[in-house]
Motif scaffolding. Sequence first.
Motif, PDB file in Angstrom:
ATOM      1  N   ASP A 155      62.599 -17.837  44.843  1.00 10.13           N
ATOM      2  CA  ASP A 155      61.918 -17.551  43.576  1.00 10.13           C
ATOM      3  C   ASP A 155      60.589 -18.318  43.421  1.00 10.13           C
ATOM      4  N   SER A 156      59.484 -17.572  43.477  1.00 11.72           N
ATOM      5  CA  SER A 156      58.175 -18.240  43.423  1.00 11.72           C
ATOM      6  C   SER A 156      57.777 -18.613  41.995  1.00 11.72           C
ATOM      7  N   SER A 157      58.548 -18.126  41.003  1.00 10.84           N
ATOM      8  CA  SER A 157      58.160 -18.455  39.624  1.00 10.84           C
ATOM      9  C   SER A 157      58.416 -19.931  39.305  1.00 10.84           C
ATOM     10  N   PRO A 159      57.588 -22.772  41.285  1.00 16.11           N
ATOM     11  CA  PRO A 159      56.316 -23.496  41.427  1.00 16.11           C
ATOM     12  C   PRO A 159      55.205 -22.956  40.536  1.00 16.11           C
ATOM     13  N   THR A 160      55.249 -21.654  40.229  1.00 14.86           N
ATOM     14  CA  THR A 160      54.194 -21.120  39.347  1.00 14.86           C
ATOM     15  C   THR A 160      54.285 -21.787  37.973  1.00 14.86           C
ATOM     16  N   ALA A 161      55.514 -21.872  37.439  1.00 15.70           N
ATOM     17  CA  ALA A 161      55.696 -22.517  36.121  1.00 15.70           C
ATOM     18  C   ALA A 161      55.312 -23.993  36.195  1.00 15.70           C
ATOM     19  N   LEU A 191      57.944 -14.337  27.868  1.00 17.90           N
ATOM     20  CA  LEU A 191      58.996 -15.295  28.228  1.00 17.90           C
ATOM     21  C   LEU A 191      59.796 -14.753  29.407  1.00 17.90           C
ATOM     22  N   GLY A 192      59.088 -14.314  30.414  1.00 20.90           N
ATOM     23  CA  GLY A 192      59.745 -13.800  31.611  1.00 20.90           C
ATOM     24  C   GLY A 192      60.034 -14.939  32.574  1.00 20.90           C
ATOM     25  N   LYS A 193      59.927 -14.646  33.848  1.00 16.48           N
ATOM     26  CA  LYS A 193      60.298 -15.639  34.866  1.00 16.48           C
ATOM     27  C   LYS A 193      59.485 -16.932  34.723  1.00 16.48           C
ATOM     28  N   VAL A 194      58.188 -16.810  34.487  1.00 16.47           N
ATOM     29  CA  VAL A 194      57.342 -18.008  34.380  1.00 16.47           C
ATOM     30  C   VAL A 194      57.352 -18.551  32.944  1.00 16.47           C
ATOM     31  N   GLY A 195      57.066 -17.677  31.978  1.00 19.91           N
ATOM     32  CA  GLY A 195      56.916 -18.118  30.582  1.00 19.91           C
ATOM     33  C   GLY A 195      58.163 -18.802  30.049  1.00 19.91           C
ATOM     34  N   THR A 212      56.144 -15.180  21.710  1.00 17.62           N
ATOM     35  CA  THR A 212      56.333 -13.747  21.503  1.00 17.62           C
ATOM     36  C   THR A 212      56.715 -13.084  22.812  1.00 17.62           C
ATOM     37  N   ASP A 213      57.452 -11.987  22.692  1.00 18.23           N
ATOM     38  CA  ASP A 213      57.806 -11.176  23.856  1.00 18.23           C
ATOM     39  C   ASP A 213      58.208  -9.814  23.317  1.00 18.23           C
ATOM     40  N   ILE A 214      58.089  -8.791  24.135  1.00 14.65           N
ATOM     41  CA  ILE A 214      58.525  -7.476  23.667  1.00 14.65           C
ATOM     42  C   ILE A 214      60.011  -7.276  23.943  1.00 14.65           C
ATOM     43  N   GLU A 237      55.536 -11.721  15.986  1.00 17.79           N
ATOM     44  CA  GLU A 237      55.368 -10.370  16.529  1.00 17.79           C
ATOM     45  C   GLU A 237      54.351 -10.406  17.670  1.00 17.79           C
ATOM     46  N   SER A 238      54.478  -9.437  18.552  1.00 15.12           N
ATOM     47  CA  SER A 238      53.643  -9.372  19.742  1.00 15.12           C
ATOM     48  C   SER A 238      52.143  -9.569  19.449  1.00 15.12           C
ATOM     49  N   ASP A 239      51.625  -8.841  18.491  1.00 12.47           N
ATOM     50  CA  ASP A 239      50.188  -8.876  18.245  1.00 12.47           C
ATOM     51  C   ASP A 239      49.744 -10.112  17.460  1.00 12.47           C
ATOM     52  N   CYS A 252      51.450 -15.621  29.498  1.00  7.50           N
ATOM     53  CA  CYS A 252      52.348 -15.469  30.659  1.00  7.50           C
ATOM     54  C   CYS A 252      52.941 -14.072  30.695  1.00  7.50           C
ATOM     55  N   ALA A 253      52.157 -13.078  30.281  1.00  9.59           N
ATOM     56  CA  ALA A 253      52.657 -11.698  30.330  1.00  9.59           C
ATOM     57  C   ALA A 253      51.683 -10.861  31.164  1.00  9.59           C
ATOM     58  N   MET A 254      50.840 -10.084  30.472  1.00 13.55           N
ATOM     59  CA  MET A 254      49.985  -9.157  31.229  1.00 13.55           C
ATOM     60  C   MET A 254      48.515  -9.601  31.250  1.00 13.55           C
ATOM     61  N   GLY A 273      47.363 -20.400  31.230  1.00  9.57           N
ATOM     62  CA  GLY A 273      48.576 -19.605  31.420  1.00  9.57           C
ATOM     63  C   GLY A 273      48.665 -19.013  32.807  1.00  9.57           C
ATOM     64  N   SER A 274      49.795 -18.357  33.078  1.00 13.29           N
ATOM     65  CA  SER A 274      50.034 -17.829  34.427  1.00 13.29           C
ATOM     66  C   SER A 274      49.560 -16.395  34.613  1.00 13.29           C
ATOM     67  N   ALA A 275      49.363 -15.648  33.531  1.00 13.57           N
ATOM     68  CA  ALA A 275      49.071 -14.215  33.689  1.00 13.57           C
ATOM     69  C   ALA A 275      47.865 -14.010  34.600  1.00 13.57           C
ATOM     70  N   ASN A 276      47.960 -12.994  35.442  1.00 13.41           N
ATOM     71  CA  ASN A 276      46.848 -12.667  36.338  1.00 13.41           C
ATOM     72  C   ASN A 276      45.766 -11.911  35.584  1.00 13.41           C
ATOM     73  N   ASN A 277      44.523 -12.136  35.945  1.00 11.41           N
ATOM     74  CA  ASN A 277      43.380 -11.395  35.378  1.00 11.41           C
ATOM     75  C   ASN A 277      43.378 -11.392  33.857  1.00 11.41           C
TER      76      ASN A 277
HETATM   77  P1  NAD Z   1      57.912 -11.206  34.190  1.00 13.47           P
HETATM   78  O1  NAD Z   1      57.817  -9.737  34.336  1.00 13.47           O
HETATM   79  O2  NAD Z   1      59.158 -11.903  34.618  1.00 13.47           O
HETATM   80  O3  NAD Z   1      57.648 -11.631  32.659  1.00 13.47           O
HETATM   81  C1  NAD Z   1      56.698 -11.033  31.828  1.00 13.47           C
HETATM   82  C2  NAD Z   1      57.211 -11.132  30.397  1.00 13.47           C
HETATM   83  O4  NAD Z   1      56.192 -10.677  29.530  1.00 13.47           O
HETATM   84  C3  NAD Z   1      58.448 -10.278  30.155  1.00 13.47           C
HETATM   85  O5  NAD Z   1      59.448 -11.032  29.498  1.00 13.47           O
HETATM   86  C4  NAD Z   1      57.907  -9.154  29.282  1.00 13.47           C
HETATM   87  O6  NAD Z   1      58.893  -8.632  28.377  1.00 13.47           O
HETATM   88  C5  NAD Z   1      56.788  -9.844  28.553  1.00 13.47           C
HETATM   89  N1  NAD Z   1      55.778  -8.947  28.002  1.00 13.47           N
HETATM   90  C6  NAD Z   1      55.303  -7.796  28.515  1.00 13.47           C
HETATM   91  N2  NAD Z   1      54.400  -7.251  27.665  1.00 13.47           N
HETATM   92  C7  NAD Z   1      54.298  -8.087  26.621  1.00 13.47           C
HETATM   93  C8  NAD Z   1      53.538  -8.077  25.425  1.00 13.47           C
HETATM   94  N3  NAD Z   1      52.706  -7.074  25.127  1.00 13.47           N
HETATM   95  N4  NAD Z   1      53.668  -9.117  24.569  1.00 13.47           N
HETATM   96  C9  NAD Z   1      54.526 -10.113  24.847  1.00 13.47           C
HETATM   97  N5  NAD Z   1      55.283 -10.174  25.941  1.00 13.47           N
HETATM   98  C10 NAD Z   1      55.169  -9.170  26.830  1.00 13.47           C
HETATM   99  O7  NAD Z   1      56.645 -11.793  34.955  1.00 13.47           O
HETATM  100  P2  NAD Z   1      56.421 -13.289  35.478  1.00 13.47           P
HETATM  101  O8  NAD Z   1      56.827 -13.374  36.893  1.00 13.47           O
HETATM  102  O9  NAD Z   1      56.951 -14.250  34.480  1.00 13.47           O
HETATM  103  O10 NAD Z   1      54.828 -13.347  35.466  1.00 13.47           O
HETATM  104  C11 NAD Z   1      54.104 -13.469  34.262  1.00 13.47           C
HETATM  105  C12 NAD Z   1      52.617 -13.345  34.559  1.00 13.47           C
HETATM  106  O11 NAD Z   1      52.234 -14.357  35.500  1.00 13.47           O
HETATM  107  C13 NAD Z   1      52.203 -12.011  35.191  1.00 13.47           C
HETATM  108  O12 NAD Z   1      50.892 -11.686  34.782  1.00 13.47           O
HETATM  109  C14 NAD Z   1      52.182 -12.329  36.686  1.00 13.47           C
HETATM  110  O13 NAD Z   1      51.327 -11.454  37.377  1.00 13.47           O
HETATM  111  C15 NAD Z   1      51.659 -13.742  36.661  1.00 13.47           C
HETATM  112  N6  NAD Z   1      52.028 -14.502  37.860  1.00 13.47           N
HETATM  113  C16 NAD Z   1      53.333 -14.686  38.176  1.00 13.47           C
HETATM  114  C17 NAD Z   1      53.672 -15.418  39.320  1.00 13.47           C
HETATM  115  C18 NAD Z   1      55.110 -15.651  39.707  1.00 13.47           C
HETATM  116  O14 NAD Z   1      55.339 -16.469  40.614  1.00 13.47           O
HETATM  117  N7  NAD Z   1      56.082 -15.010  39.094  1.00 13.47           N
HETATM  118  C19 NAD Z   1      52.646 -15.963  40.135  1.00 13.47           C
HETATM  119  C20 NAD Z   1      51.314 -15.773  39.764  1.00 13.47           C
HETATM  120  C21 NAD Z   1      51.017 -15.036  38.621  1.00 13.47           C
END
Ligand code: NAD
Length: 380
Positions: A155-157, A159-161, A191-195, A212-214, A237-239, A252-254, A273-277
């Motif tokens: 699981d690479s998340s 070290p990312t976290a 709040l996915g793998k990294v958040g 926030t998370d969806i 809420e998300s927004d 840490c989402a999109m 944060g971790s989100a790409n771009n």
């Molecule tokens: P993930 O898919 O496990 O988690 C993303 C979370 O964001 C999910 O819980 C999802 O429900 C939530 N989400 C989606 N749309 C949303 C919105 N509009 N508002 C709020 N929450 C929303 O992904 P991850 O692995 O945790 O990665 C998160 C980000 O970090 C991504 O952009 C990913 O490209 C980037 N990233 C991850 C890694 C890694 O090792 N996992 C490495 C480098 C970059």
Amino acid sequence: MKQQLDKSSAMSMDIFEKISGHEQVVFCNDPSTGLQAIIAIHNTTLGPALGGTRMYPYATVEDALEDVLRLSEGMTYKCAAADIDFGGGKGVIIGDPKTDKSPALFRAYGQFVDSLNGRFYTGTDMGTTMDDFVQAAKETNFINGIPEEFGGGGDSSIPTAEGVLYGLKATNKYLFGNESLTSITYAIQGLGKVGYKVANHLLQIGATIIVTDISEDALTAIQEKGAKSPGTVTIVESDEIYGVDADIFVPCAMGGILNDETIERLKVKAIVGSANNQLKEDYHAKVLHEKGILYAPDYIVNAGGLIQVADELYGANKARVLLKTKAIYQSIIEVYKQSELDAVTTLEAANRKCRERLEEQRGRNNFFRRERSPKWTFYK
Ligand code: NAD
């Protein structure tokens, strides 16, 4: 005798112009499995190209090419910033990950990767999973990011976290003179793998987080953690996340979430944060700069996962990966200082640093060296 190109062929001219910044672009076609993929190697100055392979139902081949060229160039910068001896590359498979996958397709892809003989290492990205690359790895050793049972780092998340937390510490140190993460309010998006890992750590040390998370499940999980920890969690809420009263925004989402509309609403002092771009367009780095919001370039903050997959090629070692991830702290501090010194955005300061590293290495190590091949083999 050198064959003359047909100058009337606009196609050949356009393609070479389009890929002029890249070393090599490979089109992979295997009708028996339906595989259509493009591998782009942007730059191998620092070492063999490294980058994940994305699967996406691109509307046109041009869209797929555009994406792979952009992503592979980004990997050159990511590798340079993380100070790892790899260059930039990326693969894209044209297809719907929900309906077009098969083990045979990934084995065919593995054969194409193998044909590059170590100029390109790849693994998962959007739309692909570790299981897909377990199939590809039956055909080639040039695969990374696979499960621990298969010799990968897992699981690479993690070290990312960890890298995000170092980025936060560096930012606190720079802004507030103290790297402690505790007495700060964080707005966390996703709040996915990294958040989730970042949020959980902050709660355990007693910090205040607004999240926030969806996904309802993700929100329930963090709320339950919050109830049992010294920290405080508030769900919005998300927004709403863009306008909350917090010190640091932690996306840490999109991607694309830092844009004209959202930056206007931000009240934070920094973004880490971790989100790409995260920046919708590069000029948004300037908009943030002018608004006095410190932006930690995403490709530096989120390099922990990349550090792990690069390290894996020398034999998976979690302790070593976490040690290397620590360097993110110093990189972020240097970028902030350089940005201040040169009066440029943090993004420009980071990009300059990467270009300098490439320049330093050019000529000394400007092509893939065979001895960089992995010193490991794993179960097939
Ligand atoms: P993930 O898919 O496990 O988690 C993303 C979370 O964001 C999910 O819980 C999802 O429900 C939530 N989400 C989606 N749309 C949303 C919105 N509009 N508002 C709020 N929450 C929303 O992904 P991850 O692995 O945790 O990665 C998160 C980000 O970090 C991504 O952009 C990913 O490209 C980037 N990233 C991850 C890694 C890694 O090792 N996992 C490495 C480098 C970059």
